[in-house]
Design a protein around this motif. Structure first.
Motif, mmCIF file in Angstrom:
data_model
loop_
_atom_site.group_PDB
_atom_site.id
_atom_site.type_symbol
_atom_site.label_atom_id
_atom_site.label_comp_id
_atom_site.label_asym_id
_atom_site.label_seq_id
_atom_site.Cartn_x
_atom_site.Cartn_y
_atom_site.Cartn_z
ATOM 1 N N SER A 146 62.426 20.612 22.132
ATOM 2 C CA SER A 146 61.247 20.910 21.324
ATOM 3 C C SER A 146 60.418 19.639 21.104
ATOM 4 N N ILE A 147 61.093 18.509 20.882
ATOM 5 C CA ILE A 147 60.402 17.221 20.724
ATOM 6 C C ILE A 147 59.693 16.845 22.023
ATOM 7 N N LEU A 148 60.380 17.037 23.159
ATOM 8 C CA LEU A 148 59.768 16.731 24.463
ATOM 9 C C LEU A 148 58.480 17.525 24.672
ATOM 10 N N LEU A 149 58.533 18.846 24.416
ATOM 11 C CA LEU A 149 57.357 19.691 24.641
ATOM 12 C C LEU A 149 56.177 19.239 23.777
ATOM 13 N N SER A 179 64.144 27.282 29.032
ATOM 14 C CA SER A 179 64.551 27.054 27.646
ATOM 15 C C SER A 179 64.291 28.306 26.805
ATOM 16 N N LEU A 180 63.167 28.979 27.087
ATOM 17 C CA LEU A 180 62.834 30.210 26.367
ATOM 18 C C LEU A 180 63.878 31.291 26.640
ATOM 19 N N PHE A 183 70.331 20.181 21.726
ATOM 20 C CA PHE A 183 69.492 20.159 22.918
ATOM 21 C C PHE A 183 68.188 20.932 22.731
ATOM 22 N N GLN A 184 68.235 21.992 21.937
ATOM 23 C CA GLN A 184 67.006 22.760 21.694
ATOM 24 C C GLN A 184 66.009 21.932 20.876
ATOM 25 N N ARG A 185 66.521 21.159 19.896
ATOM 26 C CA ARG A 185 65.622 20.309 19.109
ATOM 27 C C ARG A 185 65.046 19.188 19.986
ATOM 28 N N LEU A 186 65.891 18.578 20.810
ATOM 29 C CA LEU A 186 65.402 17.510 21.683
ATOM 30 C C LEU A 186 64.350 18.031 22.657
ATOM 31 N N VAL A 228 53.939 18.068 14.168
ATOM 32 C CA VAL A 228 54.511 19.047 13.230
ATOM 33 C C VAL A 228 55.431 20.048 13.929
ATOM 34 N N LEU A 229 55.057 20.468 15.133
ATOM 35 C CA LEU A 229 55.795 21.541 15.822
ATOM 36 C C LEU A 229 57.290 21.276 15.993
ATOM 37 N N PRO A 230 57.745 20.030 16.307
ATOM 38 C CA PRO A 230 59.195 19.821 16.429
ATOM 39 C C PRO A 230 59.958 20.153 15.156
#
Length: 942
Positions: A723-726, A644-645, A718-721, A708-710
C-alpha cells in the motif's frame, strides 16, 4: 534515551555547521579604501548584455552550412572587438554568476543557506560605483541583492547608496518553461530599452542623466536559459533564441550609437552568467556549464588580433573556425575590473579579479596605472584581513604571511611606482601581477589561519562520540560486559578534571576574543570524552572478553566492516561501486549457506540484486527523457496491484476486506491517473500548449492523497508495505522522465525479499523462531514481541540498511551534484520558474525510495525481534564513521566541482543521520497506524 537523542542531534548539528566555519566562512572584509585609476577612462558609458544560460560553443560554433547562429556578434569578434571564454565557477547558478560579473568575487558557500537569493554579507559592485545604472530583465535576477537602494519598478540589488540605480522587470509568471515562446522574455527587454531611449528625448532630466559619465546599462536576457531548460541546448528553440538575441543586440547597439551621435565613447560587453548541460540543467562544474562566451567591443577595447598559431586544451578553436583570431580567456571575476577600468569607476572593493590587459586598447601608461590600481585594491583587502587576525591572536602565537610583510609591501609599491615613473611599463605590469598573486595567497592564508586548530577539535569530538555510541551499544544491548558498581569518589575527581580542562580552553578563547562558534567547536570534545572515560569499566570488560575470543575471527570481522564502509564512501564518488556491492549481496546467501534452506528465496534475491545493480551503471536521470518507459512503469505497477487486489479478495474478514479493497482501488486509480497525466503533459508541452490546468490539479491532489492513503490500508505486513509502494509510486511517476520510474519497483521487490531473507538468517543462526509473515500484523507487533540482545549478524543487517539507503540516493543520479536533476521532472506540477518549490519536489523524488527502504527496515527490525533503538545505534556508528571520512575529504582547493562535491558529500552524510531519525518515525507511522474511513455503530441483540 530522550536525553541521548537530544545530545546526538546537538552534536551532529555542531558537526554539520562546523565545516562552514572551518572551510567556508565568508572571505569578504570591509573597511578598505576605494582605488581608482588616476588617468581619464576611454569610455563614458558601458552596455552589459548577459545572455543567461548561453554556452560558449552554442554562440561560437558554425552550423552545417558554415553559417553562424549569431552573424552580427560573429562579425564583431572578427572585425571590431576582442573575444574569448569566461571561465565560471561552481555553483553555476544565476546569482553567483552575476555576483562574479559585476562584483569581481565568487559567491561564498554560506550564501547557499539563502538559496543564493540574498547576501550573506554586503559587498561592493561596479553598479554601486557607477554614477547611474539602468537595468532591464528578470525579477529573479534584478531584485537579487547586489545594491542596497530600491527605486522604480522593482526592488533593486542591495549594497549601493543613493538613488542612482533603476530597474525594470517583467512579472515572475512570464518565466514559464512550458510557454509557447520563451524568446518573448528577451523581446520584452529589447522593446523596453528602445522605448526608454525614445522617451528620454522628451524628458530633459533623463536625457541629462544619460549623457553623464560613468553610466551603466544592463540588459539581462533570460530567454536562452528558459528555452534551454524546456527544450535542451541542442534544440531548434534554443538556437532560434540565440538568433533573436543577436538581432536584438544589433538593434540596441544601433539605437545607442545613434542616440550618442556615434561619439565613440560607448563600450559593449556580451557574456553569460553560466552555461548549460546537454540535458538542460546547470549548477555543477561540467565544461558546458563553466565555459561561457565573452565578446567586448567599442571604446577602449582592442581590435581582433590575428595569430598564426595558438593552443588550448579544449580544441574548440578548430571546430569554431576561429584559430586565426587570438582567443583571450579570463576568469569570470576578471570582467568586473575590466568594466571599472573602461568607464573609470573605482574597482569593486571586494573584487579578486585580475584586470585582463589584452582586452584594452590604450596606452602602455594607462595599462600600467590600471593594473597598479588593481594590485593596490587587492592588497587593501589583504591588509584588512591581516590586521583582523592580528588583533584576535596572542602576539606570541601570531605567525604572519612572510612573503608580504610590511616591508615587502612597501618595497613592492615603491618599486612599481618607480617603474611607472621611468616608463618601464612592462616591468611595472609584471611586478603588479606578482603582487596580486601574493596578495591573493595571503588572503587565503589568513582566511584559513585557524583551520588546523578547529579541524582537530572537531575530529576529536567525532572520534569521542563514535566511541561513546559503541560503548553504549555494548553496555546496553549485548552480553559482553557485566554491570559494575560506580565509584562516586572517582566520578567526582573525573568530573572536576574535565571541568578544569574546559575552563582553561574557555579562558584561552576569551582572551583572544574568538567568535562564539569557536567555543562550541573547542569545548565539545570535553563533555564527549568525559562520557567515554566514565565508561572505562566497560572498556576494560570488553578488552578482557575480546582476548578470550578467537583473535583471527575478530580481525576478520573488523576487516570486513572496514571494507564495507570504504565501499560506501567510494559509492559517493563512483556510482558503479554500488553495482559491485549489490553483486556481492547477490552471492551472500551462498557464502553463508543460507541458500541450502531457502533455495527459491535466495535465487529471487540474487536476481533482484543483479537487476538493481544495473541502475547505477545507467546515465544520470534526465539526460535522455523517455516518457514511454514512465508509462510502462505505471502499467507494470497497475498489473502488480491487480494480483494484490486478488489476494485481498481471499481474506476472511469481509467487513474489513471491503474497506481495504476501496483503498486499494483508490490507489490503483491514482496510479492510472498519474500515468495519464505524465503522457498528456509531455504531449502538451511538446506541442507548446503549456501545462494543462486539469493535469496540474490532479498532480497536486495526488501528492496530497499519497501521504494519507497508506494509513487507510491494511496493517498486515506485506499488504501495508505494498500500500505504501502504490501511494509513493503515484507521486514518483509524476516526477519521472525516464528509466528511473522503474527504480522504486525493483527496489521494493528487493526489500520484499530482504524481509524473507532476514527470517531465514534468523533461523539459520538459531536466534529465535521464524514468525509467519503472511499474517504478521504491524499494528500489534510492538505489543507482543519480546526484543532480544544484539548478535554479530545484526551489524550486517545495519550495514545492509545503510547500503540500501545510499543506493536509494545514488541509484539513478548523484544528488551531491546540482545538475543531476532534470527540471522537466516537475513539469506535471508547475512550469513557471520557482526555485524553492521545484527544489522541494526534486527532494521529494529522492526521499520516496528512502521511505521505501526505511519501511522495509522497520519490518526487518520488528520481525527479527530487535528494538529500533539498538539497530539505530549501529546505523549511527556506521554513518558517523563515513562522516569522519568525508570531514577529512572536504576541500577548498582544486577545481570548484571538487570543492562543491566534497561539501555536498559531508552535508549529505551528516544530514543522513538526522534524516534517518525522522524517517524511522515516519516509517513507524506509515506501517503501524491506521485511519478509519468511517465508523459503524454496533447493534447488540439479546
Amino acid at each position: 534515551i530522550p536525553v541521548f537523542i537530544l545530545a546526538g542531534l546537538l552534536v551532529h548539528f555542531v558537526f554539520l555547521v562546523s565545516i562552514f566555519d572551518i572551510y567556508f566562512s565568508s572571505p569578504l572584509v570591509h573597511g578598505m579604501t576605494p582605488q581608482q585609476t588616476p588617468l581619464p577612462p576611454p569610455a563614458k558609458r558601458l552596455v552589459l548584455f548577459v545572455a543567461d544560460g548561453l554556452r560558449a560553443d552554442s554562440l561560437y560554433e558554425l552550423s552545417s552550412n558554415n553559417t553562424s547562429q549569431a552573424p552580427y556578434l560573429r562579425g564583431i569578434l572578427e572585425n571590431n572587438g576582442s573575444w574569448g571564454i569566461s571561465h565560471t565557477r561552481v555553483p553555476t547558478e544565476s546569482r553567483p554568476g552575476h555576483v562574479a560579473l559585476i562584483a569581481g568575487f565568487y559567491e561564498d558557500v554560506s550564501a547557499v543557506a539563502k538559496g543564493w537569493k540574498e547576501n550573506p554579507v554586503e559587498f561592493d559592485s561596479v553598479f554601486n560605483e557607477s554614477k547611474y545604472t539602468w537595468s532591464w530583465g528578470s525579477p529573479d535576477i534584478l531584485p537579487i541583492k547586489l545594491f542596497s537602494f530600491s527605486y522604480s519598478i522593482c526592488i533593486v540589488f542591495a549594497g549601493a547608496t543613493g538613488d542612482h540605480v533603476y530597474t525594470f522587470c517583467y512579472t515572475a509568471e512570464s518565466e514559464d518553461f512550458g510557454a509557447e515562446d520563451a524568446t518573448k522574455l528577451d523581446t520584452w527587454v529589447f522593446d523596453h530599452v528602445k522605448s526608454f531611449f525614445n522617451s528620454s528625448r522628451s524628458n530633459q532630466t533623463l536625457f541629462s542623466a544619460l549623457n553623464e559619465d560613468k553610466v551603466v546599462l544592463f540588459l539581462h536576457l533570460l530567454g536562452i536559459d528558459t528555452n534551454g531548460h524546456a527544450h535542451r541546448p541542442n534544440s531548434r528553440e534554443y538556437k532560434e533564441n540565440i538568433k533573436k538575441v543577436d538581432e536584438g543586440v544589433k538593434e540596441i547597439v544601433s539605437i545607442i550609437e545613434n542616440f550618442y551621435g556615434n561619439d565613440g565613447k560607448t563600450a559593449f560587453i556580451l557574456t553569460s552568467d553560466h552555461g548549460m548541460t546537454d540535458w538542460g540543467s546547470h549548477g555543477a562544474g561540467h565544461p558546458s556549464e563553466t565555459l561561457t562566451p565573452l565578446i567586448v567591443w567599442g571604446a577602449g577595447v582592442n581590435y581582433p588580433q590575428k595569430v598564426t598559431s595558438q593552443f588550448f586544451e579544449d580544441n574548440f578553436l578548430k571546430e569554431w573556425k576561429l584559430e586565426y583570431l587570438k582567443r583571450l580567456d579570463v576568469n569570470q571575476a576578471d570582467i568586473a575590473p575590466l568594466m571599472a577600468s573602461l568607464i573609470g569607476v573605482p574597482f569593486p572593493l571586494n573584487s579578486v579579479g585580475t584586470l585582463p590587459l589584452e582586452y584594452l586598447n590604450n596606452s602602455a601608461h594607462f595599462k600600467a596605472e590600471s593594473i597598479f590600481t588593481n594590485a593596490v585594491q587587492i592588497l587593501e583587502q589583504f591588509k584588512v584581513k591581516m590586521n583582523q587576525k592580528k588583533e584576535t591572536t596572542l602576539p606570541f602565537l601570531f605567525s604572519p604571511f612572510r612573503p608580504l610583510s610590511d616591508s615587502e609591501q612597501i618595497n613592492f609599491l615603491k618599486k612599481t611606482r618607480l617603474y611607472i615613473q621611468q616608463q618601464k611599463y612592462d616591468e611595472a605590469v609584471s611586478l603588479c601581477k606578482t603582487l596580486i598573486n601574493l596578495a591573493l595567497e595571503g588572503l587565503s592564508y589568513y582566511h584559513t589561519y585557524d583551520r588546523l586548530f578547529l579541524g582537530l577539535s572537531i575530529a576529536m569530538s567525532f572520534v569521542g562520540w563514535t566511541t561513546y555510541v559503541i560503548l553504549v551499544i555494548i553496555k546496553t544491548h549485548t552480553n559482553l560486559t557485566k554491570t559494575v558498581q560506580t565509584n562516586n569518589k572517582k566520578s567526582t575527581v573525573l568530573f572536576y578534571s574535565f571541568a578544569f580542562v574546559g575552563m582553561v580552553i574557555t579562558f584561552f578563547l576569551l582572551i583572544q576574543t574568538c567568535p562564539w562558534t569557536y567555543y562550541l567547536y573547542c569545548l565539545l570534545p570535553v563533555p564527549v570524552w568525559y562520557a567515554v572515560v566514565r565508561e572505562l569499566s566497560v572498556i576494560q570488560d570488553l578488552a578482557a572478553n575480546l582476548l578470550s575470543l578467537h583473535i583471527s575471527r575478530s580481525i576478520g570481522f573488523l576487516l570486513v566492516c572496514t571494507l564495507g564502509i570504504e565501499i560506501l564512501v567510494f559509492s559517493f564518488f563512483y556510482r558503479s561501486t554500488l553495482t559491485i556491492g549489490l553483486l556481492v549481496f547477490a552471492v551472500w546467501p551462498v557464502i553463508t549457506q543460507l541458500w541450502v534452506q531457502a533455495k527459491t528465496t535466495a535465487l529471487i534475491w540474487a536476481l533482484l540484486c543483479a537487476l538493481l545493480a544495473i541502475f547505477p551503471l545507467m546515465p544520470v536521470v534526465g539526460r535522455e527523457p523517455n516518457i514511454p518507459l514512465v508509462i510502462a512503469a505505471g502499467l507494470l505497477t497497475l498489473l502488480i496491484s491487480c494480483f494484490s487486489l486478488a489476494s485481498l479478495c481471499k481474506r476472511e474478514n469481509k467487513s474489513r476486506n471491503n474497506e481495504d479493497m476501496k483503498v486499494h482501488f483508490y490507489q490503483m486509480l491514482s496510479i492510472a491517473l498519474s500515468t495519464y497525466v505524465v503522457s498528456s503533459t509531455h504531449d502538451s508541452l511538446k506541442n507548446k500548449q503549456g501545462l494543462p490546468v486539469l493535469n496540474q490539479i490532479i498532480s497536486w491532489m495526488t501528492l496530497v492523497s499519497s501521504s494519507v492513503l497508506p494509513l487507510l490500508g491494511p496493517t498486515f505486513l506485506f499488504q501495508r508495505l505494498f500500500s505504501i509502494l502504490l501511494s509513493m509510486m503515484s507521486t514518483y511517476l509524476l516526477l519521472s522522465t525516464g528509466y528511473e520510474a522503474l527504480f522504486p519497483l525493483v527496489l521494493f521487490g528487493l526489500m520484499f525479499v530482504w524481509i524473507h531473507m532476514e527470517q531465514e538468517a534468523l533461523q539459520h543462526y538459531g536466534l529465535s523462531h521464524k514468525p509467519k509473515l503472511a499474517v504478521f500484523n504491524f499494528a500489534y507487533a510492538t505489543d507482543i514481541i519480546q526484543f532480544r540482545q544484539l548478535h554479530l549478524d545484526d551489524v550486517r543487517r545495519s550495514f545492509f540498511f545503510v547500503f540500501f539507503i545510499v543506493t536509494a540516493f545514488f541509484g539513478t543520479g548523484n544528488i551531491a551534484s546540482v545538475n543531476s536533476f532534470d527540471p522537466a521532472s516537475v513539469y506535471c506540477f508547475l512550469t513557471v520558474f520557482s526555485p524553492f518549490t521545484m527544489g522541494g519536489l526534486l527532494l521529494l523524488k529522492v526521499v520516496i525510495p528512502f521511505v521505501l527502504v526505511s519501511c522495509a527496515f522497520e519490518a526487518v527490525q520488528v520481525t527479527t525481534q530487535l528494538s529500533s533503538k539498538s539497530l539505530f545505534f549501529l546505523v549511527l556508528v556506521i554513518s558517523d564513521i563515513m562522516a569522519l571520512h568525508f570531514f577529512f575529504l572536504v576541500k577548498d582547493y582544486g577545481s570548484w566541482l571538487d570543492i562543491g562535491t566534497s561539501i555536498s558529500h559531508y552535508v549529505l552524510v551528516m544530514s543522513l543521520t538526522i534524516f534517518m531519525m525522522l524517517m524511522n518515525g515516519l516509517a513507524q507511522l506509515l506501517t503501524t497506524k491506521r485511519l478509519e474511513l468511517s465508523r459503524r455503530t454496533k447493534h447488540h441483540t439479546t
